[in-house]
Design a protein around this motif. Structure first.
Motif, PDB file in Angstrom:
ATOM      1  N   GLU A 179       2.817   2.090 -38.106  1.00  0.00           N
ATOM      2  CA  GLU A 179       2.974   0.650 -37.933  1.00  0.00           C
ATOM      3  C   GLU A 179       3.168   0.396 -36.446  1.00  0.00           C
ATOM      4  N   LEU A 180       2.445  -0.601 -35.927  1.00  0.00           N
ATOM      5  CA  LEU A 180       2.545  -0.909 -34.494  1.00  0.00           C
ATOM      6  C   LEU A 180       3.197  -2.262 -34.308  1.00  0.00           C
ATOM      7  N   LEU A 181       4.139  -2.345 -33.378  1.00  0.00           N
ATOM      8  CA  LEU A 181       4.762  -3.632 -33.071  1.00  0.00           C
ATOM      9  C   LEU A 181       4.214  -4.134 -31.738  1.00  0.00           C
ATOM     10  N   PRO A 182       3.852  -5.422 -31.680  1.00  0.00           N
ATOM     11  CA  PRO A 182       3.204  -5.943 -30.471  1.00  0.00           C
ATOM     12  C   PRO A 182       4.130  -5.960 -29.266  1.00  0.00           C
ATOM     13  N   VAL A 183       3.540  -5.742 -28.105  1.00  0.00           N
ATOM     14  CA  VAL A 183       4.289  -5.860 -26.849  1.00  0.00           C
ATOM     15  C   VAL A 183       3.820  -7.129 -26.139  1.00  0.00           C
TER      16      VAL A 183
END
Lengths: 341, 341
Positions: free
Chosen positions: B323-327
């Motif tokens: 899962e990727l969290l936005p920067v």
């Protein structure tokens, strides 16, 4: 969970043909070994299915093989650095360390102190950041094996370790006085906390000495946080405080203060001089680089662990002792000569 | 340590005439009560000699009532903030949390992972900062109940949570390209680490897109530390690298880099532009305020705990998920138009 047939360090050492110390130091990372030796030890570990146990070492006079460190808030860089220093020292002594954050709440503090009575930890390095109503002291005096660090629990009769807060206030006051600042604003905690009481005393004493009359600097009381730094800055501006210099008694306060005054076009040190306290973050890169009192955080962490592990807790009785570690002032560019006569 | 006759929350609640939930929430600090009610509960606690136990809550599907968080180094502000976020989320769920620092050493990492098999923790949020030789993955796949955060352990088949590193590199590359920078230097880890691989890919992709030709930015590989930032700056100066902009892939690298180049009279952004990564410290107060990619640290911490506590570990099988969290990019004043044509 007694596992009498579990292979130990000794078995690994024997199989690999090295000493127990070599295996132990390889596992805790304090020894670099030739690749082949390392490989031999790792093979032995695999073959024996040995589980390195971080809780397998024994604190002198201890029962649980683990010491604990209780801090209010790990996100605060001062406490983060303190934790790292204790961790490093514990690692060198091959001691396991458990960390607990209380969010500065007494319920959690009391629960963690009681881990000593439950034999979950042999002892605690304990940092609180609020005045005690007597309940912390009561539990600490019952459990023993606690070293109090950074902020006092006055009625507790155990070893205590602080930075020399009074000296920190004095060094700040002397620098400000040399630069002609007489009307200084102290921002920090209330007198109930020894850190604030002593920093304020040091500041007031240095100014009084220099100007030959008793000076009681202005004071805003609220806490050590960035949020209180911002609040204090807004009040400073709204009140037209008249202070030509600020002693922000934590880095966090200084950061919040700078944010707000800069947004209002107030120049540091052109319009107001500023000194911080802790010097843990990258204050040297600020615009302007911030003059601050530096706490010896690493020394505090290491010394706290020594006090915990080297004290003869049975023999010491009910004495309380206090040890102060010296601070220093790091002069950068946030203090200027006072423009007002 | 079974103590069947020990008074419990229920006894305290009954004696004080309130609900168990009220006592529980007062003890964990999540409920403010009228003074009298609080006093009644405290009296009941005293009379019964009740010991509030921080390890007394049960994680769904768990056994030990405790979750653990393993990080390389708590003195690094990014990890300190991550720890604080997990601590806060655990507190809201009235879960006990144990913290472990590995100093990035595999021996310690393996030992802490095995706490799961010893039932000391129900599960771990696990952060490592070095490439895995396969041993971490082997243990993680055996124990389960591990959420991998921040940096990958490629062969581990568990839920993984990262910031969107590739997006971070792209945002940096786009800003630099808009400002005409084509000759960019990437400072960070090697391609063995996904954080570095993806940040570099994002940077190279954005520059290549903008300039319509494949661009492979220069690269110094060594680590995420201040020390490596200083080393890279010295090399940048000694080599006459020619880069007009630097992508420092951690705040720590940026801090070390600024220290050294400033000491040499090199101006940021006059002589060289600079972008950092993490945006955890007070970069907005730097001279100049530093443009940086901001990681959603608090969201990462909270989400990591949710993944650990909400995953149905028995049902999930051997899948790995990512899962990727936005920067985001926080534009301040350390990037200027490229002076070279």
């Amino acid at each position: 969970m007694v596992q009498p047939s579990k292979p130990g360090l000794k078995d690994v050492a024997q199989r690999a043909g090295v000493s127990v110390t070599t295996v132990s130091r390889m596992l805790n990372g304090s020894l670099e070994l030739p690749v082949r030796t390392r490989q031999r030890i790792e093979n032995a570990i695999d073959e024996l299915n040995y589980l390195p146990n971080p809780h397998a070492r024994r604190l002198s006079r201890g029962r649980s093989d683990t010491v604990g460190l209780v801090v209010p808030d790990i996100a605060n860089p001062f406490f983060a650095m303190l934790v790292a220093a204790v961790e490093e020292a514990a690692d060198e002594q091959t001691l396991a360390l458990s960390l607990y954050a209380t969010l500065n709440r007494q319920g959690r503090e009391l629960a963690y102190l009681e881990l000593i009575e439950r034999n979950h930890v042999d002892g605690l390095i304990f940092v609180t950041n609020h005045p005690d109503d007597g309940r912390l002291a009561e539990v600490i005096n019952r459990t023993g094996n606690v070293v109090i660090v950074d902020e006092d629990v006055p009625a507790a009769r155990v070893p205590k370790l602080f930075c020399d807060n009074e000296q920190g206030g004095r060094l700040a006051g002397e620098l400000l006085a040399e630069n002609g600042h007489r009307n200084v604003l102290f921002i920090g905690e209330s007198d109930e906390m020894i850190s604030a009481r002593r920093r304020y005393q040091g500041l007031a004493g240095a100014l009084s000495n220099r100007f030959g009359t008793e000076i009681r600097p202005q004071r805003y009381e609220g806490g050590y946080t960035e949020e209180f730094g911002r609040e204090a800055a807004r009040r400073f501006i709204a009140e037209g405080s008249g202070a030509t210099a600020i002693f922000a008694s934590s880095d966090e306060i200084a950061i919040g203060f700078i944010e707000v005054v800069r947004g209002q076009g107030i120049s540091i040190p052109g319009d107001v001089s500023l000194i911080g306290f802790d010097d843990v973050g990258p204050l040297h890169l600020f615009a302007p680089p911030l003059t601050a009192i530096r706490q010896p955080v690493r020394t505090i962490g290491r010394r706290a662990l020594s006090l915990l592990t080297e004290t003869d807790w049975k023999a010491r009785g009910e004495a309380s002792s206090e040890e102060l570690l010296p601070v220093e002032i790091v002069v950068r560019e946030s203090v200027a000569l006072c423009a007002k006569p």
